[in-house]
Design a protein around this motif. Structure first.
Motif, mmCIF file in Angstrom:
data_model
loop_
_atom_site.group_PDB
_atom_site.id
_atom_site.type_symbol
_atom_site.label_atom_id
_atom_site.label_comp_id
_atom_site.label_asym_id
_atom_site.label_seq_id
_atom_site.Cartn_x
_atom_site.Cartn_y
_atom_site.Cartn_z
ATOM 1 N N ALA A 191 0.829 -1.215 0.000
ATOM 2 C CA ALA A 191 0.000 0.000 0.000
ATOM 3 C C ALA A 191 0.859 1.259 0.000
ATOM 4 O O ALA A 191 0.419 2.312 -0.474
ATOM 5 C CB ALA A 191 -0.931 0.007 1.203
ATOM 6 N N LEU A 192 2.069 1.160 0.501
ATOM 7 C CA LEU A 192 2.954 2.327 0.594
ATOM 8 C C LEU A 192 3.523 2.749 -0.757
ATOM 9 O O LEU A 192 4.098 3.829 -0.870
ATOM 10 C CB LEU A 192 4.110 2.037 1.561
ATOM 11 C CG LEU A 192 3.712 1.815 3.012
ATOM 12 C CD1 LEU A 192 4.928 1.360 3.822
ATOM 13 C CD2 LEU A 192 3.104 3.065 3.608
ATOM 14 N N THR A 193 3.372 1.924 -1.783
ATOM 15 C CA THR A 193 4.030 2.184 -3.055
ATOM 16 C C THR A 193 3.164 2.891 -4.088
ATOM 17 O O THR A 193 3.652 3.206 -5.176
ATOM 18 C CB THR A 193 4.554 0.871 -3.675
ATOM 19 O OG1 THR A 193 3.433 0.002 -3.912
ATOM 20 C CG2 THR A 193 5.555 0.197 -2.757
ATOM 21 N N THR A 194 1.899 3.144 -3.777
ATOM 22 C CA THR A 194 1.024 3.841 -4.726
ATOM 23 C C THR A 194 0.294 4.977 -4.024
ATOM 24 O O THR A 194 0.004 4.888 -2.825
ATOM 25 C CB THR A 194 -0.025 2.880 -5.336
ATOM 26 O OG1 THR A 194 -0.914 2.447 -4.300
ATOM 27 C CG2 THR A 194 0.627 1.685 -6.008
ATOM 28 N N ASP A 224 -3.183 6.922 0.314
ATOM 29 C CA ASP A 224 -4.406 7.647 0.684
ATOM 30 C C ASP A 224 -5.370 6.781 1.498
ATOM 31 O O ASP A 224 -6.120 7.297 2.317
ATOM 32 C CB ASP A 224 -5.123 8.167 -0.563
ATOM 33 C CG ASP A 224 -4.449 9.390 -1.151
ATOM 34 O OD1 ASP A 224 -3.621 10.011 -0.453
ATOM 35 O OD2 ASP A 224 -4.746 9.717 -2.311
ATOM 36 N N GLY A 225 -5.336 5.472 1.274
ATOM 37 C CA GLY A 225 -6.241 4.578 1.978
ATOM 38 C C GLY A 225 -5.758 4.131 3.344
ATOM 39 O O GLY A 225 -6.454 3.386 4.039
ATOM 40 N N ALA A 236 -2.287 7.646 11.089
ATOM 41 C CA ALA A 236 -0.898 7.562 11.570
ATOM 42 C C ALA A 236 0.014 6.963 10.505
ATOM 43 O O ALA A 236 1.135 7.447 10.287
ATOM 44 C CB ALA A 236 -0.828 6.737 12.848
ATOM 45 N N GLN A 237 -0.448 5.934 9.828
ATOM 46 C CA GLN A 237 0.349 5.312 8.775
ATOM 47 C C GLN A 237 0.475 6.255 7.582
ATOM 48 O O GLN A 237 1.548 6.358 6.973
ATOM 49 C CB GLN A 237 -0.282 3.986 8.343
ATOM 50 C CG GLN A 237 -0.236 2.918 9.414
ATOM 51 C CD GLN A 237 -0.984 1.655 8.999
ATOM 52 O OE1 GLN A 237 -1.755 1.638 8.051
ATOM 53 N NE2 GLN A 237 -0.746 0.578 9.748
ATOM 54 N N HIS A 238 -0.608 6.940 7.253
ATOM 55 C CA HIS A 238 -0.597 7.905 6.142
ATOM 56 C C HIS A 238 0.427 9.000 6.400
ATOM 57 O O HIS A 238 1.239 9.329 5.535
ATOM 58 C CB HIS A 238 -1.992 8.499 5.956
ATOM 59 C CG HIS A 238 -2.077 9.507 4.863
ATOM 60 N ND1 HIS A 238 -1.861 10.850 5.068
ATOM 61 C CD2 HIS A 238 -2.330 9.368 3.538
ATOM 62 C CE1 HIS A 238 -1.976 11.500 3.929
ATOM 63 N NE2 HIS A 238 -2.264 10.627 2.981
ATOM 64 N N THR A 239 0.411 9.547 7.608
ATOM 65 C CA THR A 239 1.354 10.613 7.969
ATOM 66 C C THR A 239 2.789 10.128 7.883
ATOM 67 O O THR A 239 3.657 10.820 7.332
ATOM 68 C CB THR A 239 1.047 11.137 9.388
ATOM 69 O OG1 THR A 239 -0.280 11.645 9.401
ATOM 70 C CG2 THR A 239 2.027 12.219 9.799
#
Length: 174
Positions: free
Chosen positions: A121-124, A129-130, A134-137
Motif C-alpha cells: 500500500a505504501l508504493t502507490t 491515501d487509503g 498515523a500510517q498515512h502521515t
C-alpha cells in the motif's frame, strides 16, 4: 523567451546564465526545504523560481553557442546543444532517480516496520491515501524526506553551473 528576446535585441548575454543558475539554485534550495506540511503555494513558488532560472539559462546558452561558431557549422552546433542537453537530462534523471529509489525503499520499509502498514500500500498514491491517519502521515513524511535528499543532492550540480556561468567568455553576437 523574454531572455532570448533581450539577448537578441541588446547582444548582451553573459548575465543571464549567471542569474539563471543562481535562480535555479534558489529554486532547488526551496524544493529541498519542503516537507509533508508544506502548502501547495510553497511548492508552486519553488517550482516557479526553478522554472525562471531554467528559462533564463537554457535558450540563452543555445544563442551563445550559435554566436561562437562559423555560419557553416550553425546546424551542427545547434544540434550538438540539443544532443548534450538531452544527454544531460537523461544522466540527471538516472542519477537523481537512483538517489530517490535507493532512499525510498529503506524509508518505506521503516514505515511498514514501525507502523504495521502494508508495504504494498505504501508504493502507490491510492494505497497511501487509503491508510489510517498515523500510517498515512508516516508514509507522506517518508516520501517528503526522500525528496528533500534528492533536491539537496542536486544543489552541488547547480552550484557548479553557477561557477561555470561566471567564467563564460562574452563573445559579440552576430
Amino acid at each position: 523567451v523574454t531572455a532570448g528576446n533581450v539577448v537578441s535585441t541588446t547582444g548582451r548575454y553573459k548575465i543571464f546564465p549567471i542569474i539563471g543558475s543562481f535562480t535555479m539554485g534558489i529554486g532547488i534550495f526551496l524544493l529541498s526545504r519542503l516537507d509533508a506540511s508544506s502548502s501547495q503555494l510553497q511548492l508552486d513558488l519553488a517550482l516557479v523560481v526553478l522554472g525562471l532560472g531554467i528559462g533564463l539559462s537554457m535558450q540563452v546558452l543555445t544563442i551563445i553557442v550559435q554566436a561562437t561558431v562559423d555560419y557553416r557549422d550553425l546546424g551542427v552546433a545547434t544540434s550538438g546543444v540539443t544532443f548534450f542537453r538531452t544527454l544531460g537530462s537523461a544522466f540527471g534523471t538516472a542519477v537523481f532517480g537512483t538517489i530517490y529509489g535507493n532512499n525510498l525503499g529503506p524509508a518505506l520499509a521503516q514505515v511498514a516496520k514501525s507502523t504495521g502498514a502494508d508495504p504494498k500500500a505504501l508504493t502507490t498514491p491510492n494505497g497511501v491515501d487509503g491508510l489510517p491517519a498515523a500510517q498515512h502521515t508516516a508514509a507522506v513524511n517518508a516520501y517528503a524526506d526522500v525528496l528533500q535528499n534528492v533536491y539537496t543532492s542536486a544543489l552541488p550540480v547547480v552550484l557548479l553551473a553557477f561557477v561555470v556561468a561566471l567564467f563564460l567568455k562574452a563573445v559579440p553576437l552576430r
